[in-house]
Design a protein around this motif. Sequence first.
Motif, PDB file in Angstrom:
ATOM      1  N   TRP A 204       0.813  -1.216   0.000  1.00  0.00           N
ATOM      2  CA  TRP A 204       0.000   0.000   0.000  1.00  0.00           C
ATOM      3  C   TRP A 204       0.845   1.265   0.000  1.00  0.00           C
ATOM      4  O   TRP A 204       0.465   2.269  -0.602  1.00  0.00           O
ATOM      5  N   ALA A 205       1.998   1.229   0.638  1.00  0.00           N
ATOM      6  CA  ALA A 205       2.861   2.412   0.633  1.00  0.00           C
ATOM      7  C   ALA A 205       3.391   2.678  -0.776  1.00  0.00           C
ATOM      8  O   ALA A 205       3.430   3.833  -1.233  1.00  0.00           O
ATOM      9  N   THR A 206       3.774   1.623  -1.475  1.00  0.00           N
ATOM     10  CA  THR A 206       4.255   1.775  -2.848  1.00  0.00           C
ATOM     11  C   THR A 206       3.140   2.245  -3.770  1.00  0.00           C
ATOM     12  O   THR A 206       3.337   3.129  -4.610  1.00  0.00           O
ATOM     13  N   ALA A 207       1.955   1.686  -3.609  1.00  0.00           N
ATOM     14  CA  ALA A 207       0.814   2.117  -4.416  1.00  0.00           C
ATOM     15  C   ALA A 207       0.462   3.572  -4.133  1.00  0.00           C
ATOM     16  O   ALA A 207       0.080   4.318  -5.045  1.00  0.00           O
TER      17      ALA A 207
ATOM     18  N   GLY B 229      10.887  -2.623   3.809  1.00  0.00           N
ATOM     19  CA  GLY B 229      10.473  -2.969   2.446  1.00  0.00           C
ATOM     20  C   GLY B 229      10.272  -1.748   1.574  1.00  0.00           C
ATOM     21  O   GLY B 229      10.672  -1.734   0.401  1.00  0.00           O
ATOM     22  N   SER B 230       9.688  -0.713   2.136  1.00  0.00           N
ATOM     23  CA  SER B 230       9.490   0.531   1.382  1.00  0.00           C
ATOM     24  C   SER B 230      10.824   1.191   1.064  1.00  0.00           C
ATOM     25  O   SER B 230      11.012   1.760  -0.017  1.00  0.00           O
TER      26      SER B 230
ATOM     27  N   ILE C 279      14.560   2.410  -3.381  1.00  0.00           N
ATOM     28  CA  ILE C 279      15.852   2.344  -4.073  1.00  0.00           C
ATOM     29  C   ILE C 279      15.686   1.668  -5.438  1.00  0.00           C
ATOM     30  O   ILE C 279      16.135   2.182  -6.466  1.00  0.00           O
ATOM     31  N   VAL C 280      15.015   0.517  -5.445  1.00  0.00           N
ATOM     32  CA  VAL C 280      14.905  -0.287  -6.663  1.00  0.00           C
ATOM     33  C   VAL C 280      13.985   0.351  -7.702  1.00  0.00           C
ATOM     34  O   VAL C 280      14.339   0.441  -8.888  1.00  0.00           O
ATOM     35  N   LEU C 281      12.819   0.809  -7.277  1.00  0.00           N
ATOM     36  CA  LEU C 281      11.829   1.315  -8.232  1.00  0.00           C
ATOM     37  C   LEU C 281      11.946   2.810  -8.520  1.00  0.00           C
ATOM     38  O   LEU C 281      11.638   3.240  -9.633  1.00  0.00           O
ATOM     39  N   PHE C 282      12.367   3.580  -7.539  1.00  0.00           N
ATOM     40  CA  PHE C 282      12.313   5.030  -7.686  1.00  0.00           C
ATOM     41  C   PHE C 282      13.681   5.703  -7.664  1.00  0.00           C
ATOM     42  O   PHE C 282      13.779   6.926  -7.668  1.00  0.00           O
ATOM     43  N   GLY C 283      14.736   4.907  -7.628  1.00  0.00           N
ATOM     44  CA  GLY C 283      16.083   5.453  -7.694  1.00  0.00           C
ATOM     45  C   GLY C 283      16.491   6.310  -6.509  1.00  0.00           C
ATOM     46  O   GLY C 283      17.308   7.221  -6.645  1.00  0.00           O
ATOM     47  N   GLU C 284      15.935   6.017  -5.331  1.00  0.00           N
ATOM     48  CA  GLU C 284      16.293   6.786  -4.143  1.00  0.00           C
ATOM     49  C   GLU C 284      17.736   6.497  -3.748  1.00  0.00           C
ATOM     50  O   GLU C 284      18.291   5.450  -4.073  1.00  0.00           O
ATOM     51  N   ALA C 285      18.346   7.431  -3.056  1.00  0.00           N
ATOM     52  CA  ALA C 285      19.767   7.363  -2.712  1.00  0.00           C
ATOM     53  C   ALA C 285      20.084   6.206  -1.770  1.00  0.00           C
ATOM     54  O   ALA C 285      19.303   5.878  -0.879  1.00  0.00           O
TER      55      ALA C 285
ATOM     56  N   GLY D   1      24.484   6.279   5.789  1.00  0.00           N
ATOM     57  CA  GLY D   1      23.544   6.609   6.861  1.00  0.00           C
ATOM     58  C   GLY D   1      22.205   5.913   6.707  1.00  0.00           C
ATOM     59  O   GLY D   1      21.642   5.393   7.674  1.00  0.00           O
ATOM     60  N   ARG D   2      21.693   5.893   5.489  1.00  0.00           N
ATOM     61  CA  ARG D   2      20.409   5.230   5.243  1.00  0.00           C
ATOM     62  C   ARG D   2      20.531   3.719   5.431  1.00  0.00           C
ATOM     63  O   ARG D   2      19.633   3.083   5.970  1.00  0.00           O
ATOM     64  N   LEU D   3      21.648   3.141   4.970  1.00  0.00           N
ATOM     65  CA  LEU D   3      21.859   1.707   5.163  1.00  0.00           C
ATOM     66  C   LEU D   3      22.014   1.369   6.644  1.00  0.00           C
ATOM     67  O   LEU D   3      21.501   0.345   7.106  1.00  0.00           O
ATOM     68  N   GLY D   4      22.686   2.241   7.389  1.00  0.00           N
ATOM     69  CA  GLY D   4      22.825   2.033   8.832  1.00  0.00           C
ATOM     70  C   GLY D   4      21.480   2.075   9.539  1.00  0.00           C
ATOM     71  O   GLY D   4      21.202   1.257  10.427  1.00  0.00           O
TER      72      GLY D   4
END
Length: 104
Positions: free
Chosen positions: A16-19, A69-70, A75-81, A85-88
Amino acid sequence: MPWLTLLVAGLLEIVWATAMKQSDGFTRFWPTAIMVLGMISSFWLLALAMRELPLGTSYMVWTGIGALGSFVLGIVLFGEAVTPGRLGAAALIVGGIAMMKLAS
């Protein structure tokens, strides 16, 4: 069984978040419809899991699955950075979910 129900509820939170993102501010019908159906299903399964699991554990795991999951789909669908820091932060969420499961 409540853990499986909670897992599916969390996966539906990702749906639902992706939709919601794809609905373009609720201007596109099908992504909006998928979002509403996913939301209702996710909340319903969360409520079922809460019959047997503690509130804090259920809610924390559910939101953690949805957040992680979001994050991945962003990252995969919308090319987010992808930054350290985000990985941590994502790793901390995974650790929190694992600790909550072990503590239950």
